[in-house]
Structures are given as structure tokens and as C-alpha cells.
Design a protein around this motif. Structure first.
Motif, mmCIF file in Angstrom:
data_model
loop_
_atom_site.group_PDB
_atom_site.id
_atom_site.type_symbol
_atom_site.label_atom_id
_atom_site.label_comp_id
_atom_site.label_asym_id
_atom_site.label_seq_id
_atom_site.Cartn_x
_atom_site.Cartn_y
_atom_site.Cartn_z
ATOM 1 N N GLN A 74 -13.641 1.333 -16.120
ATOM 2 C CA GLN A 74 -12.455 0.492 -15.993
ATOM 3 C C GLN A 74 -11.303 1.336 -15.438
ATOM 4 O OE1 GLN A 74 -11.355 -2.064 -19.288
ATOM 5 N NE2 GLN A 74 -13.427 -2.075 -20.104
ATOM 6 N N VAL A 75 -10.475 0.697 -14.636
ATOM 7 C CA VAL A 75 -9.295 1.362 -14.076
ATOM 8 C C VAL A 75 -8.097 0.444 -14.270
ATOM 9 C CG1 VAL A 75 -8.245 2.387 -12.021
ATOM 10 C CG2 VAL A 75 -10.734 2.510 -12.342
ATOM 11 N N TRP A 76 -7.026 1.011 -14.795
ATOM 12 C CA TRP A 76 -5.796 0.269 -15.076
ATOM 13 C C TRP A 76 -4.657 0.888 -14.288
ATOM 14 C CZ3 TRP A 76 -5.929 -3.648 -18.974
ATOM 15 C CH2 TRP A 76 -7.155 -3.758 -19.627
ATOM 16 N N VAL A 77 -3.864 0.068 -13.623
ATOM 17 C CA VAL A 77 -2.728 0.534 -12.837
ATOM 18 C C VAL A 77 -1.466 -0.119 -13.376
ATOM 19 C CG1 VAL A 77 -1.707 0.683 -10.538
ATOM 20 C CG2 VAL A 77 -4.199 0.808 -10.804
ATOM 21 N N ASN A 78 -0.542 0.711 -13.854
ATOM 22 C CA ASN A 78 0.694 0.202 -14.464
ATOM 23 C C ASN A 78 0.397 -0.848 -15.536
ATOM 24 O OD1 ASN A 78 2.518 1.784 -12.850
ATOM 25 N ND2 ASN A 78 2.029 0.432 -11.135
ATOM 26 N N GLY A 79 -0.653 -0.577 -16.317
ATOM 27 C CA GLY A 79 -0.997 -1.446 -17.437
ATOM 28 C C GLY A 79 -1.764 -2.703 -17.071
ATOM 29 N N VAL A 80 -2.192 -2.840 -15.814
ATOM 30 C CA VAL A 80 -2.930 -4.023 -15.367
ATOM 31 C C VAL A 80 -4.351 -3.610 -14.987
ATOM 32 C CG1 VAL A 80 -3.069 -5.844 -13.612
ATOM 33 C CG2 VAL A 80 -0.852 -5.198 -14.581
ATOM 34 N N LEU A 81 -5.345 -4.336 -15.507
ATOM 35 C CA LEU A 81 -6.735 -4.045 -15.182
ATOM 36 C C LEU A 81 -6.977 -4.307 -13.697
ATOM 37 C CD1 LEU A 81 -9.602 -3.299 -16.157
ATOM 38 C CD2 LEU A 81 -9.977 -5.743 -16.592
ATOM 39 N N ALA A 82 -7.446 -3.267 -12.989
ATOM 40 C CA ALA A 82 -7.654 -3.380 -11.547
ATOM 41 C C ALA A 82 -9.119 -3.309 -11.151
ATOM 42 C CB ALA A 82 -6.882 -2.277 -10.828
ATOM 43 N N TYR A 83 -9.953 -2.701 -11.997
ATOM 44 C CA TYR A 83 -11.361 -2.481 -11.652
ATOM 45 C C TYR A 83 -12.168 -2.430 -12.933
ATOM 46 C CZ TYR A 83 -15.496 -0.005 -9.783
ATOM 47 O OH TYR A 83 -16.770 0.363 -9.429
ATOM 48 N N ARG A 84 -13.335 -3.103 -12.920
ATOM 49 C CA ARG A 84 -14.208 -3.048 -14.094
ATOM 50 C C ARG A 84 -15.643 -3.274 -13.656
ATOM 51 N NH1 ARG A 84 -12.775 -7.084 -18.656
ATOM 52 N NH2 ARG A 84 -13.674 -8.600 -17.188
ATOM 53 N N GLY A 110 -17.765 -2.065 -11.552
ATOM 54 C CA GLY A 110 -18.165 -2.182 -10.166
ATOM 55 C C GLY A 110 -17.461 -3.265 -9.391
ATOM 56 N N GLU A 111 -16.525 -3.966 -10.005
ATOM 57 C CA GLU A 111 -15.852 -5.061 -9.319
ATOM 58 C C GLU A 111 -14.337 -4.927 -9.435
ATOM 59 O OE1 GLU A 111 -17.174 -8.695 -11.012
ATOM 60 O OE2 GLU A 111 -19.196 -8.565 -10.171
ATOM 61 N N LEU A 112 -13.662 -5.358 -8.386
ATOM 62 C CA LEU A 112 -12.215 -5.475 -8.453
ATOM 63 C C LEU A 112 -11.864 -6.591 -9.417
ATOM 64 C CD1 LEU A 112 -11.339 -5.257 -4.655
ATOM 65 C CD2 LEU A 112 -11.088 -3.456 -6.355
ATOM 66 N N LYS A 113 -10.815 -6.414 -10.198
ATOM 67 C CA LYS A 113 -10.397 -7.433 -11.167
ATOM 68 C C LYS A 113 -9.023 -7.949 -10.779
ATOM 69 C CE LYS A 113 -12.711 -8.428 -13.913
ATOM 70 N NZ LYS A 113 -13.854 -9.370 -13.846
ATOM 71 N N GLN A 114 -8.985 -8.630 -9.622
ATOM 72 C CA GLN A 114 -7.712 -9.125 -9.107
ATOM 73 C C GLN A 114 -7.832 -10.601 -8.731
ATOM 74 O OE1 GLN A 114 -7.047 -6.438 -5.874
ATOM 75 N NE2 GLN A 114 -7.269 -4.658 -7.180
ATOM 76 N N ALA A 115 -8.594 -11.342 -9.549
ATOM 77 C CA ALA A 115 -8.860 -12.742 -9.228
ATOM 78 C C ALA A 115 -7.573 -13.556 -9.125
ATOM 79 C CB ALA A 115 -9.793 -13.357 -10.271
ATOM 80 N N THR A 116 -6.570 -13.185 -9.882
ATOM 81 C CA THR A 116 -5.310 -13.924 -9.858
ATOM 82 C C THR A 116 -4.379 -13.436 -8.752
ATOM 83 O OG1 THR A 116 -4.240 -12.400 -11.395
ATOM 84 C CG2 THR A 116 -5.444 -14.250 -12.354
ATOM 85 N N GLY A 117 -4.832 -12.444 -8.010
ATOM 86 C CA GLY A 117 -3.960 -11.870 -6.982
ATOM 87 C C GLY A 117 -2.965 -10.888 -7.550
ATOM 88 N N GLU A 118 -3.126 -10.542 -8.806
ATOM 89 C CA GLU A 118 -2.180 -9.621 -9.444
ATOM 90 C C GLU A 118 -2.587 -8.188 -9.149
ATOM 91 O OE1 GLU A 118 -0.150 -8.634 -13.789
ATOM 92 O OE2 GLU A 118 -2.036 -9.725 -13.693
ATOM 93 N N ARG A 119 -1.981 -7.622 -8.139
ATOM 94 C CA ARG A 119 -2.150 -6.205 -7.845
ATOM 95 C C ARG A 119 -0.885 -5.507 -8.321
ATOM 96 N NH1 ARG A 119 -3.996 -8.540 -2.832
ATOM 97 N NH2 ARG A 119 -1.944 -8.075 -1.957
ATOM 98 N N ALA A 120 -1.067 -4.439 -9.075
ATOM 99 C CA ALA A 120 0.065 -3.886 -9.820
ATOM 100 C C ALA A 120 0.598 -2.578 -9.267
ATOM 101 C CB ALA A 120 -0.339 -3.685 -11.283
ATOM 102 N N GLY A 121 0.078 -2.125 -8.112
ATOM 103 C CA GLY A 121 0.594 -0.893 -7.536
ATOM 104 C C GLY A 121 1.995 -1.079 -6.978
ATOM 105 N N ARG A 122 2.640 0.043 -6.693
ATOM 106 C CA ARG A 122 4.011 -0.003 -6.170
ATOM 107 C C ARG A 122 4.310 1.288 -5.415
ATOM 108 N NH1 ARG A 122 6.437 -0.149 -12.191
ATOM 109 N NH2 ARG A 122 4.912 -1.830 -12.161
ATOM 110 N N PHE A 123 5.376 1.254 -4.642
ATOM 111 C CA PHE A 123 5.795 2.472 -3.970
ATOM 112 C C PHE A 123 6.496 3.379 -4.970
ATOM 113 C CE2 PHE A 123 8.589 5.245 -1.595
ATOM 114 C CZ PHE A 123 7.734 5.721 -0.621
ATOM 115 N N LEU A 124 6.116 4.648 -4.972
ATOM 116 C CA LEU A 124 6.712 5.623 -5.884
ATOM 117 C C LEU A 124 7.670 6.519 -5.106
ATOM 118 C CD1 LEU A 124 3.556 6.739 -7.943
ATOM 119 C CD2 LEU A 124 5.100 4.803 -8.349
ATOM 120 N N ALA A 125 8.932 6.234 -5.247
ATOM 121 C CA ALA A 125 9.942 7.057 -4.573
ATOM 122 C C ALA A 125 10.156 8.348 -5.352
ATOM 123 C CB ALA A 125 11.259 6.288 -4.473
ATOM 124 N N ARG A 126 10.430 9.414 -4.618
ATOM 125 C CA ARG A 126 10.785 10.670 -5.276
ATOM 126 C C ARG A 126 12.027 10.433 -6.133
ATOM 127 N NH1 ARG A 126 14.691 12.816 -3.939
ATOM 128 N NH2 ARG A 126 14.599 11.941 -1.846
#
Length: 509
Positions: A473-483, A485-501
């Protein structure tokens, strides 16, 4: 009941409610072996996540959650940070980022080797090696701010931090790239670099070995690097040579870092070429000596083959070269250069000329050198994967589980805790990624759950697009993204973001 008793009961109820609320969370990992990214040994613990951040780590028997993950027998670690990528345009065009999520990567650093998607204004085809990032239509970010906006609008499944490429800046301000920049052109580049730093760029990268940057003298890079310290930036470099002249190239990189007063990261440190094999101890000694006077480090990938565009300077018969794509001869993709030359009845250099522009995998390193560099305390892990290559080097899909499975578990080059540190906490510290890279209360919940007994890479040079084994399992910013062998983004909820210095980051000494 008296007024006093009523007030006491009310206070008790309030305290009970507060205590209950303080032990409520969104996600609760129970019974995990936590490797926290610091290099410390695994410890059995529960981990609570609330509001996208890690709320607590330890014995959390009293805690409750809307979602409980039974992590028994599994390792929970920080999400892996790929510090050396060329995903600049892919995080926008293919935001699901399956090759990275499937190996546990939750953050990528783009803009390496002097090539970046922003700031870029093309007057034709992208110059080599910027073509690794895509064709002309992929470059639509004339300012760094417009790139940040595009990343956030695309909502990629992983976090993105970015360097600004020297070759990209040269492209914007020079009529041709086979010469040194003028003072006026350097001033234009510096202005764009400053704008980028103001909008959160991590720093400057160079690729001085490439044909469109090799004619930039050291003085050009020295002048361009001067705004970095003001913003707490860094300097990352694909050295001018990774072959016989590597020590001179390292000295140049250290000189630039000293002049700019910023940390230096040597990209994909290697001893390339058969005549260079065995020099890794000498190369690392130079790194150690420099570290006594300035902040220096390196990244590396866990393979004995490199990959880039087909480069006549690297064409040789002393190691295998696999052609991965060719614009004029796409039918030759996947074949060895020697086989193509034999088929055409020409020498290797003539075959390479006919194939260009093209991509290649160069089997140019020794196992002993890779082992020594990968295990050195100064090294962190970056895949250097090329996502637009039709036959990519397997590092695009397998670099991080390969470190865990092959190098740590099987070869015992270092402990699993050290392996994780090289891919998480040390990487976050080196690249200034605030509140990332550790399993600690208050940090962002970028997490990967994996099976230490089975995790390994599946991608190979002949079949490279294969997800890893053992990443559960992989979680990004507290949101399940992978489990599983499959992407877990059925709702379109992708939780990544740009990380500014971070603007508050102290200036480099």
C-alpha cells in the motif's frame, strides 16, 4: 445535584470528549514494523494519521479510526523520494504516475541534468537532451510559476519538487548552444532563475557533459549560480565527465558550490567506461575531502547500466549499447548497436550517426563500483528513469524495490533501515523537503507498507514496464494511492501537490 457538582460533571464530560477526540484519527496502522527514515532499527508500533499528517507513533491501543490497516508482519516506512527524475512533463500529462507509485515513490524531484520543463520557450524542436522530456508540444511553461500552476491543476498522484535546468535557460536566451553565453545572456538566465526561486524552485541543475551545455565554461555557471544562496537553494550537477576526467569534473562542481555558497549534489555518481572501473574509492575520497569544507553529496541508481540519448562520445565496443528508440529508424529499437552495425555493414559510430536522434542504454559500469557508491553514507537513491522512452531502462519501474530486495536483503550491502534512510529521510534533508521523509508526529503522511521478505524489482532490460513485488500500500498526504498492484484513485482523488522550497529555510553556509 449542586451547582458545584454540575460544573464538575460538565468539566469531566468536556475532558472526556477532548480525550476521545485526541485519540480519534482517520487511518490507524496497527502492529507495523516501523522504519522511520532516520536509519534507526525497525520498531513495532502503531501509526495514526489525521488530516493528511501523522498524528502519533507508538502504542496506540486506545486510539480509534475510521479506517484500520492491519500491518502485522509488514514494514511501514516513509514514502520513497526519487531525487533524480525526468518526470517533469509526465506529472502533468500522466498524473496517475503508476511507474512511481507501484514501487513506493511518493515524491519526485524533476528538472535534473540541466533539463527542465520550465521556464522554457522553444523556437523549434527541443534541443538534445531536452527531447527526453517530450516533443515540442510538451513544453508550454514559459515561467516557473506557470509550471507550478499546471502541476497543481493536474493534481498528480505524487508530490513534485523541481530544479531549474541550465540547458533550458540557455535555450531561452541563446541563438545557438555551441558557445559560451554572453554577459547579457547570463543576466537573462539569472533573472529567470531568480523568478523560479521566488516561486519555490529547489535550485539549479546542470548537465555539462551534454553537447548543448559542454561549451558553457565554468565562469558561465559560476555567474549563473550566484542568486542561489539568497533563496537557500542548491546546485545539482550531471558532471562534465563521468569517465577519465571525473576528478576534474568533481573539482569544478565543488568550486561552483563554494562560489555560490550552496550545497552540491553530484547526480548519478558513477565510474563510467571500462578504463574507469575500480576508481570509485578514489572518487569517493574526493567527495569526502570536499565535505570537510562544504556541503556535498551524491545520488545514484542501483544498476550497472546508464541510459540517455545516443551520444557519439559514448559509442564504444568495450561494453554493450542497446538502442531504445530512433526517430529515423524506429524498427531498430530494442536491438544492440553492434547488431545494427553488423546488419548495415558499417562501424559503430556510423550506425549511431544514422540512428540519431535516438536513445540508448549503456552497460558501462562495474558491480564493485556501484556497490561502493550505493553503500557510501553520502549517497541517496534516484532512479534517473526516462518515462517517455518506449523501451525504458528498468530503473523507471524498479529502482527502489531493487535497493530493498537485491542490495539489502539478498546482497546484504546494508541493513533495511539504512536502505530506507537513503530513499527517505536523508533525501528529504538533502533536498530541503520540509516535513517529509520520516515517520514522525506532525509530518505529512507519505507512507509505504511493504513486505520485507518479498519486496523486489520485477522490471528487466528486456521487459522493463513491470510493477514491483511486495509493495502493498502507498499513501500520499494521507490518501490511499496504491494497493495490491492497483491504483486506488477511482474517485479521481489524487493527493499529490507541488512542494515549494520553504521560504523560511535558512541560507546555506
Amino acid at each position: 445535584m449542586s451547582h458545584s457538582e454540575t460544573r464538575t460533571a460538565a468539566s469531566a464530560d468536556t475532558a472526556s470528549a477532548a480525550a476521545s477526540a485526541s485519540t480519534q484519527c482517520d487511518i490507524l496502522f496497527r502492529n507495523a514494523f516501523v522504519i522511520d527514515g532516520s536509519g534507526a532499527d525497525p520498531v513495532p508500533a502503531d501509526v495514526a494519521v489525521r488530516g493528511g499528517r501523522i498524528a502519533a507513533v507508538g502504542d496506540l491501543a486506545a486510539w480509534q479510526a475510521g479506517h484500520v490497516v492491519d500491518a502485522s508482519g509488514k514494514v511501514l516506512s516513509p514514502g520513497f523520494i526519487d531525487v533524480h527524475t525526468h518526470d517533469d512533463t509526465n506529472v502533468i500529462r500522466t498524473p496517475d504516475m503508476f511507474p512511481k507509485l507501484s514501487q513506493g515513490v511518493t515524491t519526485v524531484v524533476v528538472g535534473n541534468c540541466g533539463i527542465s520543463a520550465a521556464p522554457v520557450s522553444l523556437r523549434g524542436e527541443p534541443p538534445d537532451p531536452m527531447n527526453l522530456l517530450g516533443k515540442t508540444e510538451a513544453f508550454s511553461y514559459p515561467t516557473f510559476a506557470s509550471y507550478v500552476e499546471a502541476v497543481n491543476a493536474a493534481r498528480p498522484a505524487i508530490n513534485v519538487a523541481a530544479l531549474v535546468g541550465h540547458t533550458a535557460l540557455r535555450n531561452n536566451h541563446m541563438d545557438r548552444l555551441d558557445r559560451a553565453a554572453s554577459t547579457e545572456e547570463i543576466d537573462g538566465m539569472r533573472a529567470q532563475l531568480r523568478e523560479s526561486l521566488e516561486h519555490g524552485a529547489l535550485g539549479l541543475s546542470t548537465g555539462l557533459a551534454y553537447g548543448n551545455a559542454i561549451n558553457a565554461p565554468t565562469a558561465e555557471v559560476l555567474a549563473l549560480s550566484e542568486p542561489l544562496a539568497e533563496f537557500g537553494g542548491m546546485y545539482a550537477t550531471h558532471l562534465r565527465s563521468e569517465f577519465a576526467d571525473i576528478l576534474d569534473a568533481m573539482d569544478e562542481a565543488f568550486r561552483i558550490g563554494k562560489h555560490a555558497r550552496v550545497p552540491v549534489v553530484i547526480s548519478h555518481l558513477k565510474c563510467a567506461g571500462v578504463e574507469n572501473w575500480g576508481r570509485s574509492a578514489e572518487v569517493l575520497k574526493a567527495l569526502e575531502l570536499a565535505s570537510q569544507h562544504q556541503h556535498v553529496g551524491c545520488d545514484c541508481y542501483p544498476y550497472t547500466a546508464s541510459s540517455s540519448t545516443l551520444d557519439l562520445k559514448q559509442v564504444t565496443d568495450t561494453y554493450d549499447i542497446q538502442v531504445t528508440w530512433s526517430e529515423p529508424h524506429p524498427e531498430q529499437g530494442g536491438k544492440m548497436l553492434a547488431a545494427i552495425a553488423g546488419e548495415w555493414q558499417v562501424d559503430l559510430h556510423e550506425a549511431a550517426r544514422r540512428l540519431m536522434p535516438a536513445g540508448a542504454v549503456y552497460h558501462c559500469m562495474s558491480d564493485d563500483d556501484v556497490n561502493r557508491i550505493l553503500s557510501h553514507p553520502a549517497s541517496v537513491v534516484g532512479s534517473d528513469g526516462l518515462p517517455n522512452d518506449p523501451l525504458p531502462h528498468p530503473r523507471l519501474w524498479g529502482a527502489f524495490p531493487r535497493v530493498l530486495g537485491y542490495y539489502s536483503r539478498e546482497q546484504k550491502l546494508f541493513s533495511m533501515a539504512v536502505a530506507v534512510r537513503k530513499m527517505t529521510g536523508l533525501s528529504a534533508e538533502r533536498f530541503g523537503l520540509h516535513q517529509r521523509g520520516f515517520v514522525r508526529a506532525g509530518y505529512w503522511a507519505d507512507l509505504v507498507l511493504f513486505d520485507a521478505a518479498t519486496v523486489r524489482d520485477a522490471a528487466s532490460f528486456t521487459d522493463p514496464m513491470q510493477p514491483a513485488h511486495g509493495i502493498e500500500q502507498v499513501w500520499v498526504n494521507g490518501v490511499l494511492a496504491y494497493r495490491g498492484g492497483e491504483l486506488k484513485q477511482a474517485t479521481g482523488e489524487r493527493a499529490g501537490r507541488f512542494l515549494a522550497r520553504p521560504k523560511s529555510e535558512p541560507k546555506a553556509a
